[in-house]
Design an enzyme around this catalytic site. Structure first.
Site, PDB file in Angstrom:
ATOM      1  N   TYR A   1      18.482   6.767  34.547  1.00  0.00           N
ATOM      2  CA  TYR A   1      18.823   8.164  34.252  1.00  0.00           C
ATOM      3  C   TYR A   1      17.778   9.098  34.835  1.00  0.00           C
ATOM      4  O   TYR A   1      16.636   8.709  35.087  1.00  0.00           O
ATOM      5  CB  TYR A   1      18.960   8.387  32.742  1.00  0.00           C
ATOM      6  CG  TYR A   1      17.666   8.301  31.956  1.00  0.00           C
ATOM      7  CD1 TYR A   1      16.868   9.430  31.766  1.00  0.00           C
ATOM      8  CD2 TYR A   1      17.246   7.106  31.380  1.00  0.00           C
ATOM      9  CE1 TYR A   1      15.698   9.364  31.030  1.00  0.00           C
ATOM     10  CE2 TYR A   1      16.080   7.027  30.639  1.00  0.00           C
ATOM     11  CZ  TYR A   1      15.304   8.167  30.464  1.00  0.00           C
ATOM     12  OH  TYR A   1      14.141   8.103  29.738  1.00  0.00           O
ATOM     13  N   CYS A   2      18.184  10.349  35.047  1.00  0.00           N
ATOM     14  CA  CYS A   2      17.290  11.395  35.528  1.00  0.00           C
ATOM     15  C   CYS A   2      17.810  12.734  35.004  1.00  0.00           C
ATOM     16  O   CYS A   2      18.752  12.780  34.217  1.00  0.00           O
ATOM     17  CB  CYS A   2      17.173  11.375  37.048  1.00  0.00           C
ATOM     18  SG  CYS A   2      18.750  11.542  37.914  1.00  0.00           S
ATOM     19  N   THR A   3      17.223  13.828  35.448  1.00  0.00           N
ATOM     20  CA  THR A   3      17.528  15.138  34.868  1.00  0.00           C
ATOM     21  C   THR A   3      18.994  15.535  35.024  1.00  0.00           C
ATOM     22  O   THR A   3      19.694  15.809  34.058  1.00  0.00           O
ATOM     23  CB  THR A   3      16.629  16.217  35.489  1.00  0.00           C
ATOM     24  OG1 THR A   3      15.262  15.836  35.340  1.00  0.00           O
ATOM     25  CG2 THR A   3      16.865  17.563  34.815  1.00  0.00           C
TER      26      THR A   3
ATOM     27  N   CYS B   1      19.229   9.575  40.537  1.00  0.00           N
ATOM     28  CA  CYS B   1      19.863   8.300  40.180  1.00  0.00           C
ATOM     29  C   CYS B   1      20.927   7.880  41.180  1.00  0.00           C
ATOM     30  O   CYS B   1      21.148   6.690  41.393  1.00  0.00           O
ATOM     31  CB  CYS B   1      20.482   8.401  38.794  1.00  0.00           C
ATOM     32  SG  CYS B   1      19.256   8.470  37.486  1.00  0.00           S
TER      33      CYS B   1
ATOM     34  N   ILE C   1      20.626  13.782  32.166  1.00  0.00           N
ATOM     35  CA  ILE C   1      20.245  14.133  30.798  1.00  0.00           C
ATOM     36  C   ILE C   1      20.874  15.454  30.371  1.00  0.00           C
ATOM     37  O   ILE C   1      21.271  15.631  29.216  1.00  0.00           O
ATOM     38  CB  ILE C   1      18.705  14.226  30.692  1.00  0.00           C
ATOM     39  CG1 ILE C   1      18.053  12.930  31.173  1.00  0.00           C
ATOM     40  CG2 ILE C   1      18.278  14.537  29.266  1.00  0.00           C
ATOM     41  CD1 ILE C   1      16.598  13.085  31.584  1.00  0.00           C
TER      42      ILE C   1
END
Length: 327
Positions: A183-185, A190, A212
């Site tokens: 996961y990433c912002t 990703c 996220i």
């Protein structure tokens, strides 16, 4: 009542012809409507965060959706009281996120349009978090993780994204044979990194679709199992994610107390992002180490117009002196 400013977070991997000229034209349009923000353009696509009043952001979204290949570009929208940026930048880069595979001799770059991990909805990702046999890997930088992260996620010891491939290779034996979800912002990192994991031979790779930001807005999961706040690369610095049972996980760099306030180290040659209270920022001259506190270019000292006597006094209060090596 709606807040006056909207912040748009978006990306799209799509081939852009003459990307340098595209970036110049894009900047001109953004300035013409009074938009503010930061956008990266590359041959592989576009990645940006922008902010403006409702009418301004609507004009921008309509404009982007009129561009070839961007008709279905997904904008993630936040409402805020104030602008998230002070200026407008659009820059041409080699990559819209710098994984640096070619720079670090990891063979060729990844094209997410050809190779990427399976998309997971927020509910599917939450289920993965609760699955003991699934490895959840945070692909962000260490300072982003330290402010907030998913419960149980692995924290790679990296200060920038391009260090992640080597970190994974160094820890390959720990989770090579397991299901790995990342996961990433907002999802852009990703897309590329999950593709690299697939190419590395990982058999079951997933990614949180929309990142996220989308997880926090999902009406079903409501950000549950996220601890702390989400680091964002604009004037807001940190935003909420968990709307069920939020907690603080950030710790003050100097005394370890709960903290969610980020500053950059006062030494411009260090610039490390550190969590600290205003009180400790003043006490430690915004320096993450003794060397940074006594550095002749310490920005905290110049910004606050401190005399040498005042610096010596503050250092003495924490048992230090102007010597480069503390006693």
């Amino acid at each position: 009542m709606a807040k006056p400013i909207r912040v748009l977070l978006y990306y799209k991997y799509v081939p852009i012809e003459n990307a340098e000229q595209f970036a110049a034209d894009h900047l001109a349009f953004c300035k013409s409507i009074g938009l503010k923000g930061r956008i990266l353009v590359a041959d592989e696509g576009i990645n940006g965060t922008v902010s403006g009043e409702y009418e301004t952001t609507q004009k921008y979204m309509d404009y982007v959706h009129s561009l070839p290949g961007m008709e279905d570009l997904w904008f993630k929208i936040d409402e805020e009281e104030e602008q998230a940026f002070k200026k407008m930048f659009v820059r041409y880069k080699k990559e819209i996120v710098h994984l640096g595979l070619e720079d670090n001799n990891f063979d060729s770059d990844i094209n997410p349009l050809e190779t990427t991990g399976a998309y997971l909805s927020p509910k599917e990702f939450k289920d993965a978090l609760l699955d003991e046999d699934t490895v959840v890997l945070d692909t962000r930088n260490d300072y982003e993780y330290d402010l907030g992260h998913f419960r149980g996620a692995i924290r790679p010891d990296i200060r920038n994204f391009r260090e992640l491939p080597q970190w994974v290779r160094d820890h390959k034996e720990e989770f090579m044979d397991k299901r790995v979800v990342v996961y990433c912002t907002g999802g852009v990192r990703c897309e590329k990194f999950s593709g690299w994991l697939v190419r590395e031979g990982y058999k079951d790779v997933g990614q949180l679709h929309g990142g996220i930001v989308t997880y926090g807005k999902d009406p079903e999961v409501q950000g549950e199992l996220w601890d702390g706040k989400l680091y964002v690369f604009d004037e807001r610095i940190a935003v909420d994610v968990n709307h069920v049972d939020p907690i603080v996980v950030g710790k003050d760099w100097f005394d370890g107390t709960p903290c969610e306030r980020y500053v950059n180290c006062g030494n411009p040659f260090c610039n490390r992002r550190i969590l600290t209270s205003e009180e400790n920022e003043d006490k430690y001259l915004r320096g993450c180490s003794h060397e940074c506190r006594v550095h002749p270019r310490n920005r905290y000292v110049s910004e606050n117009d401190l005399s040498q006597e005042e610096v010596v006094e503050r250092l003495a209060a924490i048992g230090e002196s102007l010597d480069v090596t503390p006693a």
